[in-house]
Design an enzyme around this catalytic site. Structure first.
Site, PDB file in Angstrom:
ATOM      1  CG  ASP A 158      -2.011   1.094   1.068  1.00  0.00           C
ATOM      2  OD1 ASP A 158      -2.674   1.130   0.014  1.00  0.00           O
ATOM      3  OD2 ASP A 158      -2.179   1.909   1.993  1.00  0.00           O
TER       4      ASP A 158
ATOM      5  CD  GLU B 114      -2.275   6.303   2.645  1.00  0.00           C
ATOM      6  OE1 GLU B 114      -2.876   7.200   2.008  1.00  0.00           O
ATOM      7  OE2 GLU B 114      -2.833   5.264   3.030  1.00  0.00           O
TER       8      GLU B 114
ATOM      9  CD  GLU C 171      -7.161  19.091  -1.277  1.00  0.00           C
ATOM     10  OE1 GLU C 171      -7.003  19.347  -2.479  1.00  0.00           O
ATOM     11  OE2 GLU C 171      -7.095  19.940  -0.365  1.00  0.00           O
TER      12      GLU C 171
ATOM     13  CG  HIS D  85      -2.338  10.701   4.007  1.00  0.00           C
ATOM     14  ND1 HIS D  85      -1.700  11.822   4.506  1.00  0.00           N
ATOM     15  CD2 HIS D  85      -2.362  10.845   2.655  1.00  0.00           C
ATOM     16  CE1 HIS D  85      -1.343  12.589   3.508  1.00  0.00           C
ATOM     17  NE2 HIS D  85      -1.754  12.041   2.371  1.00  0.00           N
TER      18      HIS D  85
ATOM     19  CG  HIS E 184      -7.246   5.924   4.278  1.00  0.00           C
ATOM     20  ND1 HIS E 184      -7.501   4.834   3.477  1.00  0.00           N
ATOM     21  CD2 HIS E 184      -8.436   6.548   4.457  1.00  0.00           C
ATOM     22  CE1 HIS E 184      -8.789   4.794   3.190  1.00  0.00           C
ATOM     23  NE2 HIS E 184      -9.380   5.830   3.771  1.00  0.00           N
TER      24      HIS E 184
ATOM     25  CG  ASP F 207      -4.936   1.378   4.801  1.00  0.00           C
ATOM     26  OD1 ASP F 207      -5.465   1.374   5.927  1.00  0.00           O
ATOM     27  OD2 ASP F 207      -5.152   2.260   3.954  1.00  0.00           O
TER      28      ASP F 207
END
Length: 242
Positions: free
Chosen positions: A9, A11, A54, A59, A156, A161
């Protein structure tokens, strides 16, 4: 099964790798024979640009935090990530997103892309949509469906995750491996029985055409559930029906 799998995963600063957004966190958890190993990689990365509010709301990673922790830029860690992924089967939820960002970052440095590294990709989002058509397929929804504890997930994050996705993937594929285990046991039992002479009074009654058709229909349902050829057919070498 000895395939090296990596639950992966990332970000990022935003949604568009080809429009200036950058990767800011990478996590990969290695799994071999459906068992997690200690060979994992988790890195925060300085994006060399701002992180929109945003994105921070999703995260929680701010530019100030990355700078305070002296996070390296991707140029400093790209080779390490590429070496970690090389030749592995990647398990990713919404793989197009993460692969898109990794390929963008790799190309910026002249490193091989995911495909060029010899990786294959399993997209659990596509798997979920095939298994549960019309149902929610987000990671949260799948955690709820398979009773994977997500109580520690507030925002997140690539690492948390990955941990959740690992539980979801094992739950989604458990039936395939249970079936293979049963198949192996049955084959071993048949092998033992063939070594014993069958008494003449014991008759072998084969399935009639209706029972055989019911069996094939059941296997067709398994094929549809796993989005390909079920392990029973693979083990028996009969091939999926058209």
């Amino acid at each position: 099964m000895n395939t090296r799998q990596i639950i992966l995963d990332t970000e990022t600063t935003g949604l568009y790798p080809n429009s200036g957004d950058r990767l800011i966190e990478f996590a990969g958890l290695e799994m071999i024979n459906r068992q997690m190993t200690d060979n994992n990689l988790h890195l925060y990365v300085h994006p060399e640009r701002d992180i929109p509010e945003e994105a921070v709301a999703v995260h929680g990673i701010t530019l100030e935090r990355l700078e305070e922790e002296n996070a390296p830029n991707f140029a400093a860690v790209g080779p390490q990530i590429a070496d970690f992924l090389r030749g592995a089967e990647l398990i990713i939820h919404n793989a197009k997103f993460d692969v898109g960002f990794l390929d963008m970052e790799f190309r910026r440095m002249g490193l091989p892309t995911i495909n060029e590294l010899g990786c294959t990709v399993i997209d659990t989002l596509a798997m979920a949509r095939e298994m549960f058509p019309g149902q929610k397929a987000s990671l949260d929804a799948l955690c709820n469906r398979f009773d994977v504890d997500r109580s520690k997930r507030v925002l997140h994050g690539a690492l948390i995750d990955c941990e959740l996705l690992g539980g979801v993937y094992l739950a989604m594929t458990r039936g395939q491996f249970d079936l293979m285990d049963n198949t192996v046991e049955e084959e071993e039992e048949v092998h033992i029985v063939t070594e014993i002479k069958r008494p003449a009074y014991l008759k072998v009654i084969k399935a009639d055409e209706f029972e055989a058709a019911d069996h094939e229909a059941y296997l067709d349902g398994l094929d549809k559930a796993v989005g390909g050829q079920c392990l029973w057919r693979i083990a028996k070498g009969s091939g999926a029906k058209a």
